[in-house]
Enzyme design. Structure first.
Site, mmCIF file in Angstrom:
data_model
loop_
_atom_site.group_PDB
_atom_site.id
_atom_site.type_symbol
_atom_site.label_atom_id
_atom_site.label_comp_id
_atom_site.label_asym_id
_atom_site.label_seq_id
_atom_site.Cartn_x
_atom_site.Cartn_y
_atom_site.Cartn_z
ATOM 1 N N GLY A 85 14.374 16.717 -49.124
ATOM 2 C CA GLY A 85 15.541 15.835 -48.988
ATOM 3 C C GLY A 85 15.217 14.374 -49.205
ATOM 4 O O GLY A 85 15.721 13.518 -48.476
ATOM 5 N N ARG A 133 17.857 10.634 -50.903
ATOM 6 C CA ARG A 133 18.650 9.557 -50.278
ATOM 7 C C ARG A 133 18.322 9.485 -48.790
ATOM 8 O O ARG A 133 17.548 10.294 -48.277
ATOM 9 C CB ARG A 133 20.162 9.799 -50.482
ATOM 10 C CG ARG A 133 20.641 11.138 -49.958
ATOM 11 C CD ARG A 133 22.166 11.281 -50.110
ATOM 12 N NE ARG A 133 22.607 12.459 -49.386
ATOM 13 C CZ ARG A 133 22.910 13.621 -49.967
ATOM 14 N NH1 ARG A 133 22.812 13.743 -51.279
ATOM 15 N NH2 ARG A 133 23.296 14.646 -49.236
ATOM 16 N N VAL A 156 16.246 24.460 -50.197
ATOM 17 C CA VAL A 156 15.279 24.921 -49.196
ATOM 18 C C VAL A 156 15.862 25.951 -48.230
ATOM 19 O O VAL A 156 15.161 26.434 -47.352
ATOM 20 C CB VAL A 156 14.673 23.740 -48.389
ATOM 21 C CG1 VAL A 156 13.882 22.815 -49.291
ATOM 22 C CG2 VAL A 156 15.751 22.972 -47.626
ATOM 23 N N TYR A 181 24.507 23.211 -35.666
ATOM 24 C CA TYR A 181 23.482 22.260 -36.109
ATOM 25 C C TYR A 181 22.510 21.938 -34.978
ATOM 26 O O TYR A 181 21.286 22.010 -35.131
ATOM 27 C CB TYR A 181 24.205 20.999 -36.595
ATOM 28 C CG TYR A 181 23.362 19.769 -36.821
ATOM 29 C CD1 TYR A 181 22.592 19.634 -37.969
ATOM 30 C CD2 TYR A 181 23.377 18.712 -35.904
ATOM 31 C CE1 TYR A 181 21.845 18.479 -38.194
ATOM 32 C CE2 TYR A 181 22.640 17.565 -36.120
ATOM 33 C CZ TYR A 181 21.875 17.450 -37.263
ATOM 34 O OH TYR A 181 21.141 16.317 -37.481
ATOM 35 N N ALA A 187 21.966 23.540 -32.151
ATOM 36 C CA ALA A 187 21.190 24.709 -31.699
ATOM 37 C C ALA A 187 20.037 24.983 -32.666
ATOM 38 O O ALA A 187 18.918 25.322 -32.249
ATOM 39 C CB ALA A 187 22.102 25.933 -31.582
ATOM 40 N N ALA A 188 20.302 24.801 -33.955
ATOM 41 C CA ALA A 188 19.240 25.009 -34.950
ATOM 42 C C ALA A 188 18.136 23.968 -34.779
ATOM 43 O O ALA A 188 16.936 24.283 -34.863
ATOM 44 C CB ALA A 188 19.826 24.950 -36.362
ATOM 45 N N LYS A 189 18.529 22.715 -34.523
ATOM 46 C CA LYS A 189 17.523 21.656 -34.323
ATOM 47 C C LYS A 189 16.736 21.910 -33.030
ATOM 48 O O LYS A 189 15.535 21.616 -32.962
ATOM 49 C CB LYS A 189 18.199 20.283 -34.271
ATOM 50 C CG LYS A 189 18.825 19.821 -35.589
ATOM 51 C CD LYS A 189 17.784 19.431 -36.630
ATOM 52 C CE LYS A 189 18.385 18.608 -37.771
ATOM 53 N NZ LYS A 189 17.445 18.372 -38.868
HETATM 54 P P1 NDP Z 1 21.479 12.791 -46.074
HETATM 55 O O1 NDP Z 1 22.598 13.783 -46.092
HETATM 56 O O2 NDP Z 1 21.787 11.367 -46.320
HETATM 57 O O3 NDP Z 1 20.334 13.297 -47.085
HETATM 58 C C1 NDP Z 1 19.921 14.626 -47.007
HETATM 59 C C2 NDP Z 1 18.890 14.911 -48.070
HETATM 60 O O4 NDP Z 1 18.559 16.318 -47.994
HETATM 61 C C3 NDP Z 1 19.423 14.683 -49.481
HETATM 62 O O5 NDP Z 1 18.344 14.326 -50.320
HETATM 63 C C4 NDP Z 1 19.968 16.063 -49.852
HETATM 64 O O6 NDP Z 1 20.106 16.213 -51.253
HETATM 65 C C5 NDP Z 1 18.880 16.959 -49.231
HETATM 66 N N1 NDP Z 1 19.334 18.328 -48.966
HETATM 67 C C6 NDP Z 1 20.430 18.710 -48.275
HETATM 68 N N2 NDP Z 1 20.537 20.042 -48.274
HETATM 69 C C7 NDP Z 1 19.473 20.522 -48.989
HETATM 70 C C8 NDP Z 1 19.028 21.811 -49.364
HETATM 71 N N3 NDP Z 1 19.724 22.909 -49.017
HETATM 72 N N4 NDP Z 1 17.895 21.931 -50.078
HETATM 73 C C9 NDP Z 1 17.184 20.827 -50.455
HETATM 74 N N5 NDP Z 1 17.554 19.576 -50.133
HETATM 75 C C10 NDP Z 1 18.692 19.429 -49.413
HETATM 76 O O7 NDP Z 1 20.756 13.001 -44.637
HETATM 77 P P2 NDP Z 1 20.122 11.944 -43.601
HETATM 78 O O8 NDP Z 1 19.163 11.060 -44.300
HETATM 79 O O9 NDP Z 1 21.236 11.369 -42.796
HETATM 80 O O10 NDP Z 1 19.353 12.946 -42.608
HETATM 81 C C11 NDP Z 1 18.023 13.353 -42.846
HETATM 82 C C12 NDP Z 1 17.574 14.212 -41.663
HETATM 83 O O11 NDP Z 1 17.746 13.487 -40.441
HETATM 84 C C13 NDP Z 1 18.377 15.503 -41.497
HETATM 85 O O12 NDP Z 1 17.537 16.539 -41.075
HETATM 86 C C14 NDP Z 1 19.378 15.160 -40.400
HETATM 87 O O13 NDP Z 1 19.800 16.304 -39.686
HETATM 88 C C15 NDP Z 1 18.530 14.238 -39.532
HETATM 89 N N6 NDP Z 1 19.323 13.339 -38.705
HETATM 90 C C16 NDP Z 1 20.124 12.353 -39.274
HETATM 91 C C17 NDP Z 1 20.874 11.512 -38.477
HETATM 92 C C18 NDP Z 1 21.746 10.447 -39.036
HETATM 93 O O14 NDP Z 1 22.505 9.807 -38.241
HETATM 94 N N7 NDP Z 1 21.713 10.169 -40.341
HETATM 95 C C19 NDP Z 1 20.839 11.638 -36.986
HETATM 96 C C20 NDP Z 1 19.973 12.698 -36.517
HETATM 97 C C21 NDP Z 1 19.247 13.491 -37.344
HETATM 98 P P3 NDP Z 1 21.136 17.292 -51.919
HETATM 99 O O15 NDP Z 1 22.419 17.194 -51.149
HETATM 100 O O16 NDP Z 1 21.252 16.882 -53.368
HETATM 101 O O17 NDP Z 1 20.479 18.631 -51.768
#
Ligand code: NDP
Length: 262
Positions: A22, A25, A64, A156, A158-160
């Site tokens: 991920g 972004r 993933v 979400y 529960a998974a975390k």
């Molecule tokens: P974003 O949605 O901004 O970015 C998510 C990234 O993961 C993107 O690059 C997306 O690209 C990629 N991604 C999503 N689904 C898949 C997939 N199935 N396979 C491969 N890549 C994937 O997320 P954030 O930066 O906000 O969050 C990052 C992490 O931090 C996450 O685990 C989130 O749960 C956690 N988090 C975020 C918070 C927040 O406030 N932002 C708070 C708490 C936790 P694409 O869609 O093209 O696949």
């Protein structure tokens, strides 16, 4: 005066090969940028390259959520990097629903696949190489929301929560092999995914009559602002560095004091 040999601004991860899920972004892209600045070679993945994959990082499209996606990604990582010393499991997220009972079965599965099992599967493919080399560093990205398990996001959260328990257990199993495994739990962080989630949450909670409206529960964190992706990346880089050489099985909550524990 002694020169600073490690820490931000130094090449403290030079020679390390890192895989970040991920990284197109948000938090993942910030982690990729900081790994590159620290001298690591980086491969990242997302389902598509749409976004801002930092310059200098390798990119491979992969989903993933599936075993096949994890296998393809691990194979590419071995081919491109020649082995993996560092893994940051960052891809994650989920759509909110009108309470726990409104979450469809397939979305429970999807939330588990993306936020928990993706890490389990990828680790199972990459850890054997680390164990052979008797060295490795893994960070799982969870969420401070585990502390407030509310219905609209229960799948979400529960998974975390499962991810956190798994991360701790894996850390204990791998400690004798010199592999450190830690978790970082962000609070609300300004990212494209975080923004979309908050908008969806506001809509859902309005439909629910405001009963689950956490968007207004606190206008800001005790530290007066939401997190920036770099705030989370700083914590990740610290855990990956030798500065954290006595840290494993930990969960670093980076949330501006929003969810105090203990
Ligand atoms: P974003 O949605 O901004 O970015 C998510 C990234 O993961 C993107 O690059 C997306 O690209 C990629 N991604 C999503 N689904 C898949 C997939 N199935 N396979 C491969 N890549 C994937 O997320 P954030 O930066 O906000 O969050 C990052 C992490 O931090 C996450 O685990 C989130 O749960 C956690 N988090 C975020 C918070 C927040 O406030 N932002 C708070 C708490 C936790 P694409 O869609 O093209 O696949």
């Amino acid at each position: 005066m002694t020169a600073v040999e490690n820490g931000p601004g130094t090449q403290e991860l030079a020679g390390k090969r890192a895989l970040v899920t991920g990284g197109s972004r948000g938090i993942g892209a910030a982690v990729v940028r900081q790994l590159l600045d620290a001298g690591a070679e980086v491969l990242t993945t997302a389902r598509s390259a749409v976004g801002t994959v930092p310059e200098g990082a390798g990119f491979v499209a992969a989903d993933v959520r599936t075993r096949a996606g994890a296998e393809a990604l691990a194979a590419t990582a071995r081919e491109v990097l020649g082995g993996v010393d560092i893994v940051v499991h960052n891809a994650g997220g989920a759509q909110p629903h009108e309470g726990a009972l409104a979450i469809p079965d397939e979305e429970w599965q999807d939330a588990l696949d993306l936020n928990y099992l993706a890490s389990v599967r990828l680790d199972s493919l990459l850890v054997p190489g680390m164990r052979e080399r008797r060295s490795g560093r893994i960070v799982h990205i969870s969420s401070a929301a585990v502390l407030t398990p509310v219905g609209p996001f229960l799948h979400y959260v529960a998974a975390k929560a499962a991810l956190e328990t798994y991360s701790k257990g894996l850390a204990l199993e791998l400690a004798p092999f010199g592999i450190r495994v830690n978790t970082v739990s962000p609070g609300r962080t300004a990212t494209p995914g975080g923004e979309t989630t908050r908008e969806q949450w506001a809509e859902v909670s309005a439909r629910m009559g405001g009963g689950s409206d956490l968007t207004n529960a606190a206008d800001t964190t005790p530290l007066g602002r939401d997190g920036r992706p770099e705030d989370i990346a700083d914590a990740v880089l610290f855990l990956l560095s030798d500065r954290a050489s006595w840290l494993t099985a930990s969960n670093l909550i980076v949330d501006g004091g929003e969810f105090p524990r203990g």
